[in-house]
Design an enzyme around this catalytic site. Structure first.
Site, PDB file in Angstrom:
ATOM      1  N   LYS A 206      -3.769  -3.748  -3.358  1.00 30.18           N
ATOM      2  CA  LYS A 206      -4.372  -3.630  -4.467  1.00 30.18           C
ATOM      3  C   LYS A 206      -2.730  -3.456  -5.188  1.00 30.18           C
ATOM      4  O   LYS A 206      -2.895  -4.424  -6.735  1.00 30.18           O
ATOM      5  CB  LYS A 206      -4.363  -2.453  -3.891  1.00 30.18           C
ATOM      6  N   GLU A 212       5.493  -6.163   3.076  1.00 30.63           N
ATOM      7  CA  GLU A 212       5.187  -7.235   4.796  1.00 30.63           C
ATOM      8  C   GLU A 212       4.451  -8.124   3.531  1.00 30.63           C
ATOM      9  O   GLU A 212       4.377  -9.218   4.248  1.00 30.63           O
ATOM     10  CB  GLU A 212       4.184  -6.222   5.344  1.00 30.63           C
ATOM     11  N   GLY A 267      -6.877   2.739  -1.603  1.00 25.20           N
ATOM     12  CA  GLY A 267      -6.421   1.228  -0.502  1.00 25.20           C
ATOM     13  C   GLY A 267      -7.528   1.456   1.205  1.00 25.20           C
ATOM     14  O   GLY A 267      -8.122   0.945   1.725  1.00 25.20           O
ATOM     15  N   ARG A 268      -7.409   2.814   1.615  1.00 23.78           N
ATOM     16  CA  ARG A 268      -7.927   3.481   2.754  1.00 23.78           C
ATOM     17  C   ARG A 268      -9.628   3.264   2.258  1.00 23.78           C
ATOM     18  O   ARG A 268     -10.504   3.324   3.246  1.00 23.78           O
ATOM     19  CB  ARG A 268      -7.263   3.960   3.388  1.00 23.78           C
ATOM     20  N   GLU A 353      -4.356   9.410   6.755  1.00 20.93           N
ATOM     21  CA  GLU A 353      -3.806   8.797   5.131  1.00 20.93           C
ATOM     22  C   GLU A 353      -3.584  10.094   4.109  1.00 20.93           C
ATOM     23  O   GLU A 353      -3.249  10.420   3.325  1.00 20.93           O
ATOM     24  CB  GLU A 353      -3.641   7.763   5.259  1.00 20.93           C
ATOM     25  N   HIS A 384     -11.709   6.258  32.004  1.00 19.47           N
ATOM     26  CA  HIS A 384     -11.187   5.551  33.122  1.00 19.47           C
ATOM     27  C   HIS A 384      -9.729   6.230  32.465  1.00 19.47           C
ATOM     28  O   HIS A 384      -8.744   5.496  33.410  1.00 19.47           O
ATOM     29  CB  HIS A 384     -11.369   4.313  33.818  1.00 19.47           C
ATOM     30  N   LYS A 512       9.775   3.988   3.083  1.00 21.81           N
ATOM     31  CA  LYS A 512       9.718   2.497   2.589  1.00 21.81           C
ATOM     32  C   LYS A 512      10.989   2.482   1.662  1.00 21.81           C
ATOM     33  O   LYS A 512      11.874   1.164   1.720  1.00 21.81           O
ATOM     34  CB  LYS A 512       8.885   2.045   1.610  1.00 21.81           C
TER      35      LYS A 512
HETATM   36  O1  F6P Z   1      -2.273  -2.971  -0.605  1.00 19.59           O
HETATM   37  P1  F6P Z   1      -0.892  -2.239  -1.026  1.00 19.59           P
HETATM   38  O2  F6P Z   1      -0.662  -2.054  -1.998  1.00 19.59           O
HETATM   39  O3  F6P Z   1       0.098  -3.987  -0.385  1.00 19.59           O
HETATM   40  O4  F6P Z   1      -0.932  -1.576  -0.001  1.00 19.59           O
HETATM   41  C1  F6P Z   1      -1.333  -1.742   0.955  1.00 19.59           C
HETATM   42  C2  F6P Z   1      -0.847  -0.252   1.879  1.00 19.59           C
HETATM   43  O5  F6P Z   1       0.433   0.314   1.831  1.00 19.59           O
HETATM   44  C3  F6P Z   1      -0.351   1.562   1.187  1.00 19.59           C
HETATM   45  O6  F6P Z   1       0.104   2.043   0.001  1.00 19.59           O
HETATM   46  C4  F6P Z   1       0.888   2.825   2.292  1.00 19.59           C
HETATM   47  O7  F6P Z   1       1.816   2.385   2.304  1.00 19.59           O
HETATM   48  C5  F6P Z   1      -1.881   1.847   1.336  1.00 19.59           C
HETATM   49  O8  F6P Z   1      -2.555   3.326   1.636  1.00 19.59           O
HETATM   50  C6  F6P Z   1      -2.012   0.779   1.462  1.00 19.59           C
HETATM   51  O9  F6P Z   1      -3.745   0.518   2.230  1.00 19.59           O
END
Ligand code: F6P
Length: 547
Positions: A206, A212, A267-268, A353, A384, A512
Site C-alpha cells: 500500500k 521487506e 492494510g489488514r 493490529e 492434542h 522500524k
Molecule cells: O502494504 P504496505 O504498505 O507494504 O504495509 C504492509 C503492512 O505493514 C504495516 O503497515 C505494519 O507495519 C501493516 O499495517 C501493513 O499491512
C-alpha cells in the site's frame, strides 16, 4: 474513571457479572430448554450458536444498553458513509465499499470513490482473464505457470490465507506462491523451484515504502535478470498493487501495470481491493466476486440487524464481556476445516493490529483492558496440544469453533468424526466433569478408593468455559467472504466499545525506525553504536559473526 467505565451500562454489567459468575452454564441449559434455539443467529450463509456462553437475557439487555451508550449505530453509519473515523490519520475507512453493489455517490474528500473501485475491479478482471487465457505471456512467449506475490502484513496474509482456504476453486495450471519475510531464506526457497520464463511477480505494498517488500522485489528482479530475463521484459513479469503510484513508477514498474488502492483502505482490511489480485489469479475473477458478495451480505446484516440478532455485534459484545468482566486475556479461534488452518493467523493480525491500543479516542490512557491475544489453529490437531489449557487452565479463554457442515473431501467417516470432535469439545468446555463424577468413574474402573481420592481432583473439568460455534453449509468463496467480514465488523465493534481507533497502527513504527539505525550499524565501516548497552553488545557480536 473513564468515559467507558462510568457508563451506566458498564456499571450495571460489572454488578451483573458478579451474578453470572455464580451460575454454571450446565444449570442454565437445564433450566432453559429453549436456550440453544434462542441464542443463535443466522446471516449471510453462516449460523452462530452462542448458547454456550456465560450470559442470559439480562446480559443481552445490558449489551443493547452498552451499544446505545457507546453510539454504535452512529459510528457504524459514519464508517459506511466515509467519515474519517481513522481520526489519527484523518482517513475514511471504506473496505466495505470495495465489495458493495451500491451505486449511490460515496464521497471521500469531495470525490466519489465508486468509479475508481469499479474501474480497478474491471482492470483486475481483464488482467486475470488475459493471464488465464495465455494472452499475457512471459518473455519467451510461454503462458505463466507461477505467480509470486510479494508483500507483508495486510498485503500478504489476506491473499495467502484466502487462496489457501479456497483451494478447491483453484484454476488448473497456475500456482501462486507468497513471499513476505525479509529473511533471504523465504525468497530463496521459493525461487529455487521457479522458471523465470513462466513466472509473474505481483508486488503488493500500500505504502510502497515497506523494507521487506522493496528488498524482496529487488531480489526477485535480480534473480529474473540473472537467470536470462531481459531487462526490457521486466514490465511483462512485474506488476504492482499500491496507493503510492509515483513510487512504484520510480521503482521501475510499468505505469500500466499498477493496480491502485487507496488511503481509505487499511492494510489488514485490504484483501477486497487489488491486494486480492493473487486470490483472483488463483481462483478466477468470478469466484473472487463471490468472495466480495459474501462479505457484502455480511455488511448488509451488520448494518441492519438489531443488536441481539446481529452476529458481529454479539460476537464483539461477548469479547468485551470476557475481556473486561472475566479477565480473559486471550481468545482462541479453532477452525475445524483443514482449508481454514490459516484463518486464526489472519484474525490475529486483523484484531491485534486493530485493537492493540492503550489510548482512547479522547487521547487518554485507557483504564480497562482492550484487545486480547488472538491465537488458535485447526481442529482436531489442537485437541492434542493446547486444548488442555482451555479445558483445565486457571483462566477463561473464550473460543470460536468454526465448522463447514459439508466437506470438499467427503471421505468415509472423516467428516462426521471431525464434526463430532468439534461438538464434543464445545460440550466438554461447557458441561465439564465434577469431582464426584471423576471419583465415581475411577471407582467404576476398579481404582482403589484412596488412589481415587488423590487422582480425582486432577480429572475434574470445571466446565463453564465459553464457546461460540460457527457453522456454514460449505466453505465457498461466498461463505468465506461472509466469515472474514464477520470478524472485521466484530473487531470494529470492539473498538467502538473500547473507544479506541481500530484503524491506525502507530505501535509498529518505532521498531522500524530503530531497526533502520541498527542496520546502519551492522553494515557501516564506522558504526555509531549509540544504542543501549544490550543492543550495542548484540550488534558487536553480529559484526563478529560468531558468539
Ligand atoms: O502494504 P504496505 O504498505 O507494504 O504495509 C504492509 C503492512 O505493514 C504495516 O503497515 C505494519 O507495519 C501493516 O499495517 C501493513 O499491512
Amino acid at each position: 474513571m473513564s468515559n467507558l467505565t462510568s457508563l451506566p451500562s458498564w456499571q450495571a454489567l460489572t454488578e451483573h457479572a458478579d451474578e453470572i459468575k455464580q451460575s454454571h452454564m450446565k444449570a442454565m441449559f437445564e433450566s432453559d430448554p429453549a436456550r440453544a434455539q434462542r441464542y443463535g443467529i443466522s446471516a449471510a450463509g453462516l449460523r452462530l450458536d452462542y448458547s454456550k456462553n456465560r450470559l442470559n437475557d439480562a446480559t443481552l439487555s445490558l449489551f443493547e444498553q452498552l451499544a446505545e451508550e457507546c453510539q454504535l449505530e452512529q459510528q457504524r453509519q459514519a464508517m459506511f458513509d466515509g467519515v474519517a473515523v481513522n481520526h489519527t490519520e484523518q482517513r475514511a475507512v471504506l473496505h466495505t465499499a470495495l465489495r458493495s453493489h451500491d451505486t449511490s455517490p460515496l464521497l471521500v474528500d469531495g470525490e466519489d470513490v465508486r468509479a475508481e473501485i469499479t474501474s480497478t475491479l474491471d482492470k483486475m478482471a481483464a488482467f486475470v482473464a488475459s493471464v488465464h487465457q495465455g494472452e499475457w505471456r512471459g518473455y519467451t512467449d510461454q503462458p505463466f505457470t507461477d505467480v509470486v506475490s510479494i508483500g507483508i502484513g495486510g498485503s500478504f496474509l489476506g491473499p495467502k490465507i484466502m487462496a489457501e482456504a479456497l483451494k478447491p476453486y483453484w484454476r488448473k495450471g497456475l500456482n501462486c506462491h507468497y513471499v513476505a519475510n525479509v529473511d533471504g531464506t523465504a525468497i530463496s526457497e521459493k525461487l529455487k523451484k521457479l522458471n523465470p520464463e513462466t513466472t509473474l511477480f505481483v508486488m503488493s505494498s500500500k505504502s510502497f515504502t515497506t523494507q521487506e517488500t522493496l528488498t524482496n522485489t529487488l531480489t526477485a528482479r535480480d534473480w529474473f535478470m540473472a537467470n536470462g530475463g531481459p531487462e526490457e521484459a521486466i514490465g511483462q513479469h512485474f506488476v504492482a498493487v499500491t496507493s503510492n503510484v509515483p513510487a512504484a513508477i520510480q521503482f521501475g514498474i510499468d505505469a500500466d501495470n499498477i493496480f491502485p488502492m487507496w488511503d481509505w483502505v487499511g492494510g489488514r482490511y485490504s484483501m477486497w481491493s487489488a491486494i486480492g489480485l493473487p486470490i483472483a489469479l488463483q481462483i478466477g475473477f468470478e469466484q473472487f466476486r463471490h468472495l466480495l458478495d459474501g462479505a457484502e451480505a455480511m455488511d448488509t446484516h451488520f448494518r441492519t440487524a438489531p443488536v441481539t440478532q446481529n452476529m458481529p455485534v454479539m460476537m464483539a459484545m461477548m469479547a468485551v464481556w470476557y475481556t473486561n468482566f472475566f479477565d480473559s486475556g486471550s481468545h482462541v479461534v479453532l477452525t475445524y476445516d483443514h482449508y481454514l488452518r490459516g484463518l486464526p493467523a489472519y484474525i490475529q493480525q486483523l484484531d491485534m493490529e486493530s485493537n492493540g491500543k492503550g489510548v482512547n479516542n479522547h487521547n487518554q490512557a485507557v483504564d480497562y483492558h482492550t484487545g486480547p491475544v488472538i491465537w488458535g489453529g485447526e481442529g482436531t490437531n489442537g485437541q492434542h496440544a493446547y486444548h488442555q489449557l482451555i479445558h483445565q487452565g486457571s483462566g477463561v479463554i473464550p473460543a470460536d469453533f468454526i465448522l463447514p457442515l459439508n466437506s470438499h473431501n467427503p471421505l468415509g467417516r472423516h467428516h462426521a468424526m471431525l464434526a463430532a470432535n468439534c461438538f464434543g469439545q464445545t460440550q466438554a468446555l461447557m458441561a465439564g466433569k465434577t469431582l464426584e463424577e471423576a471419583h465415581q468413574e475411577l471407582l467404576d474402573k476398579g481404582v482403589d478408593p484412596q488412589a481415587a481420592d488423590a487422582l480425582a481432583p486432577h480429572k475434574v473439568m470445571p466446565g463453564n468455559k465459553p464457546s461460540n460455534t460457527l457453522l456454514m453449509d460449505k466453505l465457498t468463496p461466498a461463505t468465506l467472504g461472509a466469515l472474514v467480514a464477520l470478524y472485521e465488523h466484530r473487531t470494529f465493534v470492539q473498538g467502538v466499545i473500547w473507544q479506541i481507533n481500530s484503524f491506525d497502527q502507530w505501535g509498529v513504527e518505532l521498531g522500524k525506525v530503530l531497526g533502520n539505525s541498527v542496520l546502519d550499524d551492522l553494515e557501516s565501516a564506522t558504526p555509531r553504536l549509540n544504542q543501549d548497552a544490550s543492543t550495542v553488545e548484540l550488534i558487536k557480536i553480529f559484526r563478529k559473526g560468531e558468539i
